[in-house]
Design an enzyme around this catalytic site. Structure first.
Site, PDB file in Angstrom:
ATOM      1  N   GLY A   1      30.863  57.455 -81.938  1.00 20.86           N
ATOM      2  CA  GLY A   1      29.565  57.291 -81.289  1.00 20.86           C
ATOM      3  C   GLY A   1      28.937  58.605 -80.893  1.00 20.86           C
TER       4      GLY A   1
ATOM      5  N   GLU B   1      22.644  63.925 -86.314  1.00 19.95           N
ATOM      6  CA  GLU B   1      22.270  64.022 -87.735  1.00 19.95           C
ATOM      7  C   GLU B   1      23.489  64.119 -88.665  1.00 19.95           C
ATOM      8  OE1 GLU B   1      19.336  63.799 -89.291  1.00 19.95           O
ATOM      9  OE2 GLU B   1      18.522  63.222 -87.345  1.00 19.95           O
TER      10      GLU B   1
ATOM     11  N   HIS C   1      26.277  62.523 -88.352  1.00 17.68           N
ATOM     12  CA  HIS C   1      26.723  61.152 -88.618  1.00 17.68           C
ATOM     13  C   HIS C   1      25.750  60.443 -89.563  1.00 17.68           C
ATOM     14  CE1 HIS C   1      28.555  61.733 -84.449  1.00 17.68           C
ATOM     15  NE2 HIS C   1      29.608  61.457 -85.196  1.00 17.68           N
TER      16      HIS C   1
ATOM     17  N   ARG D   1      30.464  67.257 -78.982  1.00 20.02           N
ATOM     18  CA  ARG D   1      30.919  68.183 -77.936  1.00 20.02           C
ATOM     19  C   ARG D   1      29.896  69.302 -77.678  1.00 20.02           C
ATOM     20  NH1 ARG D   1      36.238  66.774 -80.000  1.00 20.02           N
ATOM     21  NH2 ARG D   1      37.372  65.758 -78.306  1.00 20.02           N
TER      22      ARG D   1
HETATM   23  P1  AMP Z   1      33.263  61.779 -84.696  1.00 22.67           P
HETATM   24  O1  AMP Z   1      32.288  60.803 -84.148  1.00 22.67           O
HETATM   25  O2  AMP Z   1      33.120  63.151 -84.140  1.00 22.67           O
HETATM   26  O3  AMP Z   1      34.666  61.253 -84.669  1.00 22.67           O
HETATM   27  O4  AMP Z   1      32.901  61.950 -86.233  1.00 22.67           O
HETATM   28  C1  AMP Z   1      32.774  60.839 -87.079  1.00 22.67           C
HETATM   29  C2  AMP Z   1      32.584  61.314 -88.491  1.00 22.67           C
HETATM   30  O5  AMP Z   1      31.439  62.138 -88.558  1.00 22.67           O
HETATM   31  C3  AMP Z   1      33.763  62.156 -89.024  1.00 22.67           C
HETATM   32  O6  AMP Z   1      33.985  61.826 -90.382  1.00 22.67           O
HETATM   33  C4  AMP Z   1      33.235  63.559 -88.888  1.00 22.67           C
HETATM   34  O7  AMP Z   1      33.817  64.454 -89.807  1.00 22.67           O
HETATM   35  C5  AMP Z   1      31.762  63.358 -89.191  1.00 22.67           C
HETATM   36  N1  AMP Z   1      30.961  64.447 -88.625  1.00 22.67           N
HETATM   37  C6  AMP Z   1      30.812  64.768 -87.317  1.00 22.67           C
HETATM   38  N2  AMP Z   1      30.012  65.845 -87.183  1.00 22.67           N
HETATM   39  C7  AMP Z   1      29.649  66.218 -88.438  1.00 22.67           C
HETATM   40  C8  AMP Z   1      28.863  67.268 -88.986  1.00 22.67           C
HETATM   41  N3  AMP Z   1      28.260  68.164 -88.209  1.00 22.67           N
HETATM   42  N4  AMP Z   1      28.715  67.347 -90.323  1.00 22.67           N
HETATM   43  C9  AMP Z   1      29.331  66.444 -91.133  1.00 22.67           C
HETATM   44  N5  AMP Z   1      30.093  65.429 -90.689  1.00 22.67           N
HETATM   45  C10 AMP Z   1      30.268  65.314 -89.363  1.00 22.67           C
END
Ligand code: AMP
Length: 284
Positions: free
Chosen positions: A26, A30, A32, A179
């Protein structure tokens, strides 16, 4: 948009096939949203899961203060024509869960966050089992996570196509991350130096490779040690800076073609990760 909140609802197969599961915690940005685009490019309907996974946080990490913005996330997904959302209940997901062990346990983030990837792989496996997707999308930002999920799909022999999405950055190059919300906008500008360092290291590797008439080994250790100094002098606390073979996460060999430059730093006590891959085959 189909919103599913329980395993019971899931058992009626509410999502239209073929769909790609996009696991997230969550607080969508962008980075995501681009995962949804990658799913669609490959002709899968995107289905996003939103679950702040307690198993992937260490005892002294930020589970409690991790940003939770569900209403806003749903609005963003609706606006971006997401096909479906799965918001599991913690007790349902954790019930009778099969604990799994992730590979690459002595590498990169696994070294400094013991148990983190076991938590990731255990939950992603459960999400795969209950949603039964035809594909999944993960971001390159979490490079090691991608390798671990690909390994999961292989060992469990899941028929799930793995789709990889490039790192999405802000205008200064800072990789988008939930973060980043812990930083002020001025601090985010400062934090974008992490990408500048990675880009400089990438250039040095390319230069050395060309100088050495396109052969490995390049003296990667010297490049790395030099940058550890530079980066620490700029006010970042390095957790790790590694230059490795991107397939094995081992030291580069003469036949390595794709070199991973991976970094984790603390900036203002916020842990930031980023990486770049140098494809040496493009120079030969
Ligand atoms: P998270 O919500 O941080 O667990 O991320 C969920 C998914 O989004 C994971 O597959 C991450 O690698 C991807 N993700 C998060 N931030 C980015 C980003 N800046 N660029 C590409 N993918 C991202």
């Amino acid at each position: 948009m189909i919103v599913v909140k329980s395993l019971e609802e899931l058992s009626n197969n509410p999502f239209t096939s073929p769909f790609a599961l996009v696991p997230t915690m969550g607080n969508l940005h962008e980075g995501h949203i681009n995962l949804l685009e990658i799913a669609r490019e490959k002709n899968f309907l995107p289905v996003v899961s939103i679950f702040v996974n307690p198993l992937q946080f260490g005892p002294n990490e930020d589970l409690d203060k991790y940003p939770r913005t569900l209403d806003n996330d749903l609005e963003i997904l609706e606006k971006n024509n997401c096909h479906g959302v799965f918001i599991p209940q913690e007790n349902e997901i954790l019930k009778n869960i099969e604990p799994l062990e992730a590979p690459f346990a002595d590498k990169l983030c696994a070294k400094s966050r013991p148990g983190h990837f076991n938590g990731v792989i255990t939950i992603v496996n459960k999400l795969f089992e209950v949603t039964n997707p035809q594909a999944c999308v993960f971001g390159m930002k979490d490079f090691q996570q991608q390798l671990i999920i690909q390994h999961l799909i292989k060992t469990k022999q899941y028929e799930i196509q793995f789709l990889s999405a490039p790192v999405v950055r802000d205008t200064n190059g800072l990789a988008l991350s939930s973060r980043n919300n812990y930083l002020t906008s001025k601090q985010r500008t400062e934090a974008s130096k992490v990408f500048t360092f990675l880009s400089e290291i990438q250039e040095e590797i390319k230069l050395s490779f060309k100088k050495q008439k396109k052969t490995l080994p390049i003296d990667l250790d010297t490049i790395k040690d030099n940058y550890v100094q530079i980066i620490e002098n700029k006010g970042f606390k390095i957790d790790y800076l590694e230059i490795l073979d991107s397939k094995t996460l081992e030291i580069c060999q003469n036949n390595s073609t794709k070199i991973l430059i991976a970094i984790a730093v603390f900036y203002k006590q916020v842990r930031l990760i980023d990486n770049l891959v140098v494809d040496l085959s493009s120079f030969s």
